[in-house]
Write a protein that holds these residues in place. Structure first.
Motif, mmCIF file in Angstrom:
data_model
loop_
_atom_site.group_PDB
_atom_site.id
_atom_site.type_symbol
_atom_site.label_atom_id
_atom_site.label_comp_id
_atom_site.label_asym_id
_atom_site.label_seq_id
_atom_site.Cartn_x
_atom_site.Cartn_y
_atom_site.Cartn_z
ATOM 1 N N LEU A 282 3.538 -1.662 2.752
ATOM 2 C CA LEU A 282 3.820 -0.281 2.348
ATOM 3 C C LEU A 282 2.518 0.445 2.021
ATOM 4 N N GLN A 283 1.681 -0.160 1.182
ATOM 5 C CA GLN A 283 0.435 0.494 0.770
ATOM 6 C C GLN A 283 -0.513 0.696 1.953
ATOM 7 N N GLN A 284 -0.540 -0.264 2.891
ATOM 8 C CA GLN A 284 -1.396 -0.116 4.080
ATOM 9 C C GLN A 284 -0.932 1.057 4.938
ATOM 10 N N TYR A 285 0.385 1.168 5.134
ATOM 11 C CA TYR A 285 0.912 2.295 5.901
ATOM 12 C C TYR A 285 0.557 3.621 5.222
ATOM 13 N N LEU A 286 0.716 3.660 3.884
ATOM 14 C CA LEU A 286 0.421 4.888 3.146
ATOM 15 C C LEU A 286 -1.072 5.207 3.187
ATOM 16 N N ARG B 73 2.920 13.622 0.908
ATOM 17 C CA ARG B 73 2.990 15.020 0.433
ATOM 18 C C ARG B 73 3.080 15.063 -1.097
ATOM 19 N N LEU B 74 3.820 14.122 -1.686
ATOM 20 C CA LEU B 74 3.900 14.055 -3.151
ATOM 21 C C LEU B 74 2.511 13.793 -3.744
ATOM 22 N N LYS B 75 1.790 12.846 -3.152
ATOM 23 C CA LYS B 75 0.456 12.520 -3.653
ATOM 24 C C LYS B 75 -0.478 13.715 -3.517
ATOM 25 N N LYS C 106 -3.096 4.846 5.532
ATOM 26 C CA LYS C 106 -3.405 5.533 6.793
ATOM 27 C C LYS C 106 -3.104 7.025 6.696
ATOM 28 N N LEU C 107 -2.252 7.390 5.722
ATOM 29 C CA LEU C 107 -1.902 8.792 5.501
ATOM 30 C C LEU C 107 -2.666 9.377 4.316
ATOM 31 N N GLY C 108 -3.611 8.594 3.783
ATOM 32 C CA GLY C 108 -4.389 9.058 2.640
ATOM 33 C C GLY C 108 -3.621 9.037 1.342
ATOM 34 N N ALA C 109 -2.662 8.138 1.226
ATOM 35 C CA ALA C 109 -1.796 8.106 0.048
ATOM 36 C C ALA C 109 -1.611 6.673 -0.440
#
Length: 191
Positions: free
Chosen positions: A82-86, A48-50, A88-91
């Motif tokens: 962490l980056q891989q999980y993010l 959401r921040l991104k 998946k959320l487009g972040a």
């Protein structure tokens, strides 16, 4: 100068602690990617921040390296997870600054000293006045105060214990978790 992304809104910056804010913490340290587990809602909060145009930085003490509990490659693997999980959320997280030292090493980057925050500020070419810094430990808040940033305390991780240590005169906002803190920042845009 204020940077303006394509959306036309000025770029905002935020600094997050890692263990106890984004992922579960442990007194035995988070030593490998399997032990690195996100706190419910934290990754969605970063997304959401991104989406709102924030540059997101992490500033994290990682003395497990100096204690030889894990190495740089393992730390990089945790951050890759962490980056891989993010992703998946487009972040994503824009920058990660970490201190690999123990307190007796007398570095200038280990929180409560503000070196990690200053590294992020230098990389982003910004001043830290009023920048939200979210943490769960007193040293996160102390480092934020040292650079005139805006410290925010979460009750996840070590936050419950930290809450009792924070002087009332600091007027530190307190939230149950990262998701709640981000909700407030996106609604109000002030610390």
């Amino acid at each position: 100068p204020t940077l303006t992304p394509m959306s036309g809104n000025p770029i905002q910056h935020i600094i997050l602690d890692r263990d106890g804010v984004i992922n579960a913490d442990s007194d035995q340290f988070i030593k490998n990617p399997d032990e690195w587990q996100p706190i419910e809602g934290s990754l969605e909060a970063i997304a959401r921040l991104k989406q709102a145009g924030f540059l997101v930085g992490i500033a994290s003490n990682q003395s497990g390296i100096a204690r030889e509990l894990f190495d740089f490659a393992t730390l990089n693997a945790m951050h890759a997870k962490l980056q891989q999980y993010l992703a998946k959320l487009g972040a994503h997280v824009d920058m990660i600054a970490f201190c690999p030292h123990k307190s007796e090493d007398r570095c200038d980057c280990r929180k409560p000293l503000p070196g990690l925050y200053q590294q992020l500020a230098q990389r982003w070419n910004i001043e830290l006045d009023g920048i939200p810094v979210i943490g769960d430990s007193l040293r996160d808040l102390e480092a934020a105060r040292a650079v005139n940033a805006c410290p925010i305390l979460l009750l996840t991780g070590k936050g419950q214990k930290t809450r009792e240590q924070v002087p009332e005169s600091w007027h530190v906002p307190v939230y149950d978790n990262l998701s709640q803190a981000v909700d407030h920042l996106l609604e109000d845009a002030s610390c």
